[in-house]
Write an enzyme that holds these catalytic residues in place. Structure first.
Site, short mmCIF file in Angstrom:
data_model
loop_
_atom_site.label_atom_id
_atom_site.label_comp_id
_atom_site.label_asym_id
_atom_site.label_seq_id
_atom_site.Cartn_x
_atom_site.Cartn_y
_atom_site.Cartn_z
N HIS A 148 -2.56 11.04 -3.68
CA HIS A 148 -3.25 9.89 -3.08
C HIS A 148 -4.55 10.31 -2.40
CE1 HIS A 148 0.81 7.52 -2.82
NE2 HIS A 148 0.30 7.54 -4.04
N CYS A 159 -23.62 7.81 -5.09
CA CYS A 159 -23.78 9.02 -5.93
C CYS A 159 -22.47 9.76 -6.18
CB CYS A 159 -24.80 9.96 -5.27
SG CYS A 159 -24.20 10.69 -3.73
N THR A 217 10.08 9.97 2.22
CA THR A 217 9.34 8.85 1.64
C THR A 217 10.24 7.63 1.51
OG1 THR A 217 7.97 8.10 -0.23
CG2 THR A 217 9.78 9.61 -0.76
N VAL A 246 -1.96 12.08 2.86
CA VAL A 246 -3.43 12.24 2.78
C VAL A 246 -3.96 12.97 4.02
CG1 VAL A 246 -3.73 10.18 1.33
CG2 VAL A 246 -3.74 9.92 3.82
N ILE A 285 15.70 10.00 7.13
CA ILE A 285 16.54 9.66 8.30
C ILE A 285 17.35 8.40 8.00
CG2 ILE A 285 15.24 10.80 10.14
CD1 ILE A 285 13.66 8.20 10.54
C1 BV8 Z 1 -1.67 2.02 -9.31
C2 BV8 Z 1 -3.66 6.29 0.32
C3 BV8 Z 1 -2.47 1.08 -11.32
C4 BV8 Z 1 -4.41 5.38 1.21
C5 BV8 Z 1 -1.69 5.11 -0.52
C6 BV8 Z 1 5.13 -0.74 -9.85
C7 BV8 Z 1 6.02 -1.46 -9.09
C8 BV8 Z 1 5.60 -2.08 -7.90
C9 BV8 Z 1 4.25 -1.98 -7.48
C10 BV8 Z 1 3.38 -1.27 -8.23
C11 BV8 Z 1 3.81 -0.65 -9.41
N1 BV8 Z 1 2.72 -0.01 -9.95
C12 BV8 Z 1 1.64 -0.22 -9.17
C13 BV8 Z 1 2.01 -0.98 -8.11
C14 BV8 Z 1 1.11 -1.43 -7.05
C15 BV8 Z 1 1.03 -0.41 -5.90
C16 BV8 Z 1 2.35 -0.28 -5.20
O1 BV8 Z 1 3.08 0.67 -5.44
N2 BV8 Z 1 2.62 -1.22 -4.33
C17 BV8 Z 1 3.87 -1.17 -3.57
C18 BV8 Z 1 3.57 -1.04 -2.09
C19 BV8 Z 1 4.63 -2.45 -3.88
N3 BV8 Z 1 0.59 0.90 -6.40
C20 BV8 Z 1 -0.73 1.13 -6.55
O2 BV8 Z 1 -1.60 0.31 -6.35
C21 BV8 Z 1 -1.11 2.53 -7.04
N4 BV8 Z 1 -2.06 2.38 -8.10
O3 BV8 Z 1 -0.54 1.95 -9.67
O4 BV8 Z 1 -2.74 1.72 -10.10
C22 BV8 Z 1 -3.76 1.04 -12.05
C23 BV8 Z 1 -3.81 1.59 -13.32
C24 BV8 Z 1 -5.02 1.53 -14.01
C25 BV8 Z 1 -6.16 0.97 -13.41
C26 BV8 Z 1 -6.10 0.45 -12.11
C27 BV8 Z 1 -4.88 0.48 -11.42
C28 BV8 Z 1 -1.79 3.32 -5.93
C29 BV8 Z 1 -0.82 3.63 -4.83
C30 BV8 Z 1 -1.48 4.54 -3.78
C31 BV8 Z 1 -1.81 3.74 -2.56
N5 BV8 Z 1 -2.37 4.63 -1.53
N6 BV8 Z 1 -2.26 5.93 0.37
C32 BV8 Z 1 -4.10 5.66 2.66
O5 BV8 Z 1 -3.13 6.37 2.99
O6 BV8 Z 1 -4.85 5.13 3.49
S1 BV8 Z 1 -0.05 4.72 -0.36
C33 BV8 Z 1 0.54 5.10 1.18
O7 BV8 Z 1 1.96 4.88 1.04
C34 BV8 Z 1 0.44 6.52 1.68
O8 BV8 Z 1 -0.17 7.42 0.78
C35 BV8 Z 1 1.92 6.92 1.84
O9 BV8 Z 1 2.14 8.26 1.72
C36 BV8 Z 1 2.49 6.15 0.75
C37 BV8 Z 1 3.94 6.05 0.59
O10 BV8 Z 1 4.51 5.76 1.82
P1 BV8 Z 1 5.51 6.88 2.42
O11 BV8 Z 1 4.83 8.19 2.36
O12 BV8 Z 1 6.81 6.74 1.76
O13 BV8 Z 1 5.52 6.43 3.93
P2 BV8 Z 1 6.43 5.29 4.60
O14 BV8 Z 1 5.96 5.05 5.98
O15 BV8 Z 1 6.53 4.14 3.64
O16 BV8 Z 1 7.90 5.95 4.66
C38 BV8 Z 1 8.13 7.06 5.50
C39 BV8 Z 1 9.56 7.51 5.23
O17 BV8 Z 1 9.84 8.67 6.04
C40 BV8 Z 1 10.62 6.48 5.61
O18 BV8 Z 1 11.58 6.41 4.56
C41 BV8 Z 1 11.26 7.04 6.89
O19 BV8 Z 1 12.64 6.73 6.97
C42 BV8 Z 1 11.08 8.52 6.67
N7 BV8 Z 1 11.01 9.34 7.89
C43 BV8 Z 1 10.35 9.06 9.05
N8 BV8 Z 1 10.49 10.12 9.90
C44 BV8 Z 1 11.25 11.06 9.26
C45 BV8 Z 1 11.57 10.57 7.98
N9 BV8 Z 1 12.33 11.27 7.10
C46 BV8 Z 1 12.77 12.49 7.49
N10 BV8 Z 1 12.48 13.04 8.70
C47 BV8 Z 1 11.73 12.36 9.60
N11 BV8 Z 1 11.45 12.93 10.80
ZN ZN Z 2 -24.62 9.30 -2.06
#
Ligand code: BV8
Ligand code: ZN
Length: 259
Positions: free
Chosen positions: A124, A135, A196, A108, A222
């Protein structure tokens, strides 16, 4: 050559023979780590001492909008002072040489837009946009909205509270995002899954769609993740090094096509 160098060379030779627009990418916070933007779940991650649902959810915002805005304004300041890194540029090059069909980003931070990539969906949303809770007007921001807020709560001209234009936990992704992301996952010959943790849905299900279709899943991280179990290749190394190397090899082998 590093242990992932020879593997990338073989993959580049294979993908250089693909037709145009045959590769899709799924990006996560690890792609922006080298730009100085903390990931979410790492030891220095944004969530380090909080529950995601506490801050990135409608409930969290409704119960303490000031705390949530304080957190987002800190993130907005960090993002505004950061730059795209070599991994962002590598994906933009993949687009320019005609190889990329679509970049599906969970990030984001708006850094892909600033890298010049054209074929990208921000599933996202973006913290560089606000949305009015009344609004519904959407605005792009160039400075932290907390600066102009009198009581730490950014408001619209209509008087209602602004919120970040992102998809919170428990909120549905835009139908258009889902449609485009699943479509690209179904038709691509290869998906690059970049930085991710593969825990957030529905984004984490896109690589599985590629795998189920019998196409190539290449993970760049990583460390291993839940996606590794059905990735054909896991390139373990910093993506700001590994992804540019893949694109460099692909260009050496003639890229998919010179547009
Ligand atoms: C929805 C915006 C339904 C806000 C974000 C099915 C199964 C389980 C759970 C669920 C499911 N379906 C829905 C869910 C619930 C939930 C969910 O997934 N929960 C999880 C946590 C259990 N999902 C939702 O609620 C989604 N909505 O499904 O709605 C619905 C339908 C109808 C009506 C109503 C509802 C919405 C999900 C979106 C949430 N918003 N972000 C904000 O950012 O403030 S999510 C947030 O996590 C960020 O966007 C982020 O991008 C995202 C994912 O995380 P990653 O990008 O993977 O980041 P992370 O730190 O986790 O990992 C980083 C990785 O990089 C690591 O692996 C690391 O090793 C690696 N790394 C680090 N450095 C390096 C590297 N790799 C290479 N090189 C490097 N240098
Ligand atoms: Zn407004």
């Amino acid at each position: 050559m590093s242990n992932w160098g020879s593997e990338l060379r073989v993959l580049a030779k294979q993908m250089a023979r693909y037709p145009q627009r045959a590769i899709t990418a799924l990006a996560g916070a690890g792609l922006s780590a080298a730009s100085g933007i903390p990931t979410f779940r790492g030891k220095e991650g944004w969530w380090k001492n909080r529950e995601p649902a506490e801050l990135a959810s409608p409930q969290g915002f409704n119960s303490d909008p000031r705390l949530v805005w304080e957190w987002y304004c800190h993130r907005i300041e960090t993002v505004l002072s950061s730059q795209p890194n070599a991994a962002h540029e590598a994906l933009a090059t993949l687009d320019q040489i005609g190889a990329l069909d679509l970049l599906i980003t969970q990030n984001v931070d708006g850094l892909h837009r600033r890298s010049g990539i054209s074929r990208c969906i921000e599933i996202h949303g973006s913290i560089l946009r606000t949305k009015c809770t009344g609004c519904k007007q959407i605005r792009t921001i160039t400075s932290s909205p907390c600066r102009s807020a009198r009581d730490g709560l950014p408001r619209c001209e209509c008087g209602e509270l602004l919120r970040p234009d992102v998809v919170w936990f428990g909120e549905a992704l835009a139908p258009d995002s889902i449609y485009k992301a699943y479509g690209a996952s179904q038709r691509c010959m290869a998906m690059l899954v970049v930085g991710t943790s593969g825990v957030v849905h529905p984004a984490a299900s896109f690589p599985e769609v590629v795998h189920q279709s019998g196409n190539l899943v290449i993970e760049f991280n990583i460390e291993k993740t839940p996606i590794s179990r059905y990735a054909d290749h896991s390139i373990i190394g910093p993506v700001e090094k590994t992804l540019p190397k893949l694109i460099e090899f692909m260009e050496q082998f003639g890229g998919t096509t010179q547009l």
